[in-house]
Design an enzyme around this catalytic site. Structure first.
Site, mmCIF file in Angstrom:
data_model
loop_
_atom_site.group_PDB
_atom_site.id
_atom_site.type_symbol
_atom_site.label_atom_id
_atom_site.label_comp_id
_atom_site.label_asym_id
_atom_site.label_seq_id
_atom_site.Cartn_x
_atom_site.Cartn_y
_atom_site.Cartn_z
ATOM 1 N N HIS A 102 3.414 -7.453 1.769
ATOM 2 C CA HIS A 102 2.755 -8.379 2.682
ATOM 3 C C HIS A 102 1.758 -9.261 1.941
ATOM 4 O O HIS A 102 1.354 -8.960 0.808
ATOM 5 C CB HIS A 102 2.027 -7.620 3.790
ATOM 6 C CG HIS A 102 0.988 -6.674 3.286
ATOM 7 N ND1 HIS A 102 1.294 -5.380 2.905
ATOM 8 C CD2 HIS A 102 -0.340 -6.811 3.068
ATOM 9 C CE1 HIS A 102 0.200 -4.769 2.505
ATOM 10 N NE2 HIS A 102 -0.811 -5.619 2.584
ATOM 11 N N ARG A 105 -0.901 -4.794 -6.365
ATOM 12 C CA ARG A 105 -0.504 -6.206 -6.367
ATOM 13 C C ARG A 105 0.835 -6.381 -7.086
ATOM 14 O O ARG A 105 1.026 -5.898 -8.194
ATOM 15 C CB ARG A 105 -1.545 -7.070 -7.073
ATOM 16 C CG ARG A 105 -2.901 -7.118 -6.395
ATOM 17 C CD ARG A 105 -3.769 -8.220 -7.014
ATOM 18 N NE ARG A 105 -5.151 -8.066 -6.615
ATOM 19 C CZ ARG A 105 -6.087 -7.468 -7.339
ATOM 20 N NH1 ARG A 105 -5.773 -6.988 -8.531
ATOM 21 N NH2 ARG A 105 -7.317 -7.362 -6.904
ATOM 22 N N GLU A 151 -1.850 -0.308 8.225
ATOM 23 C CA GLU A 151 -2.854 -1.182 8.816
ATOM 24 C C GLU A 151 -2.290 -2.020 9.955
ATOM 25 O O GLU A 151 -1.071 -2.146 10.137
ATOM 26 C CB GLU A 151 -3.476 -2.084 7.751
ATOM 27 C CG GLU A 151 -2.496 -2.939 6.990
ATOM 28 C CD GLU A 151 -3.107 -3.564 5.733
ATOM 29 O OE1 GLU A 151 -4.259 -3.243 5.384
ATOM 30 O OE2 GLU A 151 -2.419 -4.372 5.099
ATOM 31 N N HIS A 209 0.845 -1.193 0.000
ATOM 32 C CA HIS A 209 0.000 0.000 0.000
ATOM 33 C C HIS A 209 0.882 1.246 0.000
ATOM 34 O O HIS A 209 1.941 1.264 0.625
ATOM 35 C CB HIS A 209 -0.917 0.030 1.224
ATOM 36 C CG HIS A 209 -1.776 -1.188 1.356
ATOM 37 N ND1 HIS A 209 -2.665 -1.586 0.387
ATOM 38 C CD2 HIS A 209 -1.875 -2.097 2.365
ATOM 39 C CE1 HIS A 209 -3.275 -2.689 0.791
ATOM 40 N NE2 HIS A 209 -2.816 -3.012 1.974
#
Length: 359
Positions: A213, A233, A155, A137
């Site tokens: 991740h 991605r 996150e 991200h």
């Protein structure tokens, strides 16, 4: 009663009901599930296990495969929905509806103008029956410049359930550089480039923007994040039909990041509970709390909080018109800044709560 999904804000009765909703605990419908085609890796544990028995859900055998449940969301695609009874009419309002009219009551007088009346957090459940894509991200600055003003995404993951041997991929192998990662992606060797972290229920991982991740098969987790759906991605395990975003992903990967994502919880004992901070950054502060008796707190008119029930059941008591709210595993509550004082009281063996707020 029939259900109206587009409320009439000129109706005085609805206006008053919306105001009351904004000042009390906001408990959304428990079935804000994304469609299976969006999450081909999804499983069956969100509805059949974590949320089993919650009012408003069909029986476990009637539930679809669910990869994501957007629990607290003002996103227009998957918004949290709140049912209201307005003089015999059933009306469903979205969290965005509530914020449009009562952002200060919900978010707090200082935070509401700072974030433009939007909820700055997004809280999800994720159930991985198969491996998710390897992704990254962007930070806020990159997202603002490349994604039409969107926020980036930092996150936190809290593991609710994990099969034997389950793991999360989080962070690059020490010393790995851009050239080697690019070559490994082209050759399909990405698994060996990432740190593989074995996990069990109760583990937490902090995943800042820029950290590569992937959630692996066999893990059910709570995800607390900035309110953004911007995901790049790098690798999708050979799945067809979903695009990769290699150019942008490689621009935002932080190759110098040496943070250990696994959180070491340090418990502090209280009277009838114990609590441990999980993460604190400029976007959110999250705490896990084991309530054996009761715990009292207050939003104090300043900032909202989100409560997520990881296990157990109990009651939230407050001074508003409804007085108390039943809490069960899988429930989420948005506690508005205007709520004031409240008490959480556990039943039976106790409850595990996740509490998140904006610092």
């Amino acid at each position: 009663m029939s259900t109206e999904t587009i409320p009439d804000h000129t109706d005085p009765a609805l206006t008053e009901a919306l105001r009351a909703l904004a000042r009390g605990p906001l408990k959304p419908r428990p079935d804000n599930f994304t469609p299976p085609q969006r999450t081909p890796w999804g499983g069956a544990r969100i509805g059949a296990a974590l949320k089993a028995g919650l009012p408003g859900l069909p029986s476990a055998d009637a539930l679809p495969i669910v990869g994501e449940s957007w629990e607290i969301s003002d996103d227009p695609t998957f918004p949290s929905l709140f049912p209201l009874d307005v003089r015999g009419r059933r009306v469903e309002v979205t969290l965005a509806d509530v914020l449009t009219e009562h952002a200060v009551d919900v978010l707090g007088p200082g935070l509401a103008p700072e974030v433009g009346g939007r909820l700055p957090l997004l809280v999800k459940l994720i159930d991985a029956e198969d491996d998710l894509s390897v992704q990254v991200h962007p930070p806020d600055g990159y997202a603002a410049g490349h994604e039409r003003g969107e926020w980036g995404k930092t996150e936190l993951w809290y593991v609710a359930a994990a099969e034997r041997g389950a793991a999360l991929l989080c962070g690059l192998r020490p010393g790995l550089g851009r050239e080697e990662l690019t070559r490994a992606l082209a050759e399909g060797r990405v698994d060996g480039c990432l740190r593989r972290i074995a996990v069990k229920p109760g583990d937490a991982l902090f995943v800042p923007a820029g950290m590569v991740h992937a959630v692996c098969a066999g893990v059910l987790l709570f995800e607390i994040e900035e309110n953004s759906d911007v995901t790049y991605r790098l690798f999708d395990w050979g799945r067809a039909g979903r695009p990769l975003h290699l150019a942008k992903a490689l621009e935002v990967v932080d190759f110098d990041l040496r943070l250990d994502p696994l959180v070491c919880a340090r418990w502090e004992e209280g009277d009838g509970f114990r609590a441990a901070p999980l993460a604190r950054c400029r976007h959110f502060a999250a705490t896990v709390c084991e309530v054996r008796g009761r715990i009292s707190s207050s939003c104090a008119g300043e900032r909202f909080r989100v409560l997520a029930v990881a296990s157990g059941r109990g009651l939230l008591r407050h001074g508003g018109p409804c007085g108390e709210v039943v809490l069960r595993g899988g429930d989420h509550l948005l506690l508005p800044a205007a709520l004031g004082d409240y008490t959480v009281e556990a039943e039976g063996a106790g409850m595990v709560l996740l509490q998140t707020e904006v610092p």
